[in-house]
Design an enzyme around this catalytic site. Structure first.
Site, mmCIF file in Angstrom:
data_model
loop_
_atom_site.group_PDB
_atom_site.id
_atom_site.type_symbol
_atom_site.label_atom_id
_atom_site.label_comp_id
_atom_site.label_asym_id
_atom_site.label_seq_id
_atom_site.Cartn_x
_atom_site.Cartn_y
_atom_site.Cartn_z
ATOM 1 N N LYS A 1 0.852 -1.193 0.000
ATOM 2 C CA LYS A 1 0.000 0.000 0.000
ATOM 3 C C LYS A 1 0.888 1.244 0.000
ATOM 4 O O LYS A 1 1.817 1.352 0.810
ATOM 5 C CB LYS A 1 -0.878 0.000 1.255
ATOM 6 C CG LYS A 1 -2.277 0.558 1.065
ATOM 7 C CD LYS A 1 -3.059 0.464 2.362
ATOM 8 C CE LYS A 1 -4.536 0.687 2.165
ATOM 9 N NZ LYS A 1 -5.266 0.671 3.440
HETATM 10 O O1 G3P Z 1 -8.677 1.700 4.695
HETATM 11 C C1 G3P Z 1 -8.784 3.039 5.108
HETATM 12 C C2 G3P Z 1 -9.642 3.136 6.317
HETATM 13 O O2 G3P Z 1 -9.118 2.316 7.342
HETATM 14 C C3 G3P Z 1 -9.797 4.565 6.797
HETATM 15 O O3 G3P Z 1 -10.992 4.622 7.517
HETATM 16 O O4 G3P Z 1 -12.694 5.589 9.029
HETATM 17 O O5 G3P Z 1 -10.224 6.181 9.308
HETATM 18 O O6 G3P Z 1 -11.527 7.068 7.360
HETATM 19 P P1 G3P Z 1 -11.368 5.916 8.352
#
Ligand code: G3P
Length: 227
Positions: free
Chosen positions: A83
């Site tokens: 990634k």
């Molecule tokens: O894969 C990306 C994800 O983990 C981010 O999620 O809720 O932190 O925007 P969030």
């Protein structure tokens, strides 16, 4: 649409992998930082549990560092996808890593233009964040729909991973828009699973069946005879 799990919690991966619905997994530095234990062992365990593409993220901010980390991360397990955060250095690193046959998931993508650049650099996957767009009052479904349309119109081979999933409706939206993958936190998987009418219906089936004890005897004998 393929379902990936978005977490560094191996116990959560183990539980939901048993449902038979997972095609892959994604982690990131924030998710791994929440967990105790060796990050390499966590990532390898998730790879084994899921049996599909599992993203592990580089943290360097320069191309050379990203490339070195990408090669090292790839060596952890055959299912590793490296990634790489979207930026100029990330584009350069993605070009190099994919040129060496290492699959890359370009992450932190928030616009069609970023997605097109990520695909042009050779990214295998492009992670578009929904929740964080919603957080700033941008219509995440509209952005994702534009990206899907651009990729389909241009025959782009990179697969879109919808990330930053915050509720089950995000999952439905991704599927309706034609997204190849949604990477979903464990909590949302549980929310997708549950419905009060399903619970009530199962309870009623059990109650009605138990009202005829001879039926239960019949079924137990059927099972025994099918041994
Ligand atoms: O894969 C990306 C994800 O983990 C981010 O999620 O809720 O932190 O925007 P969030």
């Amino acid at each position: 649409m393929k379902l990936f799990i978005d977490t560094g919690a191996t116990a959560e991966v183990e539980e939901i992998a048993a449902w038979g619905v997972l095609s892959g997994a994604t982690t990131n530095p924030s998710l791994l930082a929440k967990e105790d234990g060796d990050p390499g062992e966590i990532i390898a365990r998730i790879c084994d549990l899921v049996g599909g593409p599992t993203s592990a993220e580089v943290v360097s901010e320069d191309p050379a560092g990203m490339i070195a980390e990408g090669h090292a991360l790839k060596a952890i397990h055959e299912n590793i996808v490296v990634k790489v955060p979207f930026c100029k250095a990330g584009l350069e690193a993605t070009k190099s890593l994919t040129g060496d046959g290492i699959p890359v998931n370009m992450t932190l993508v928030f616009s069609p233009n970023q997605a097109l650049l990520a695909a042009a650099s050779g990214a295998t996957y492009v992670s578009c964040f929904l929740g964080r767009l919603d957080d700033i009052s941008v219509d995440s479904a509209a952005v994702l729909g534009e990206i899907v349309d651009c990729f389909q119109a241009g025959g782009v081979e990179s697969e879109i991973i919808a990330a930053s999933i915050r509720h089950p409706e995000h999952v439905v939206t991704c599927a309706r828009l034609g997204c190849e993958i949604a990477t979903i936190p464990p909590k949302i998987f549980h929310q997708m699973l549950d419905h009060p009418l399903t619970t009530a219906g199962a309870e009623q089936f059990t109650k009605d069946w138990e009202s005829r004890p001879e039926f239960g005897e019949w079924l137990r004998a059927l099972v025994a005879g099918n041994g």
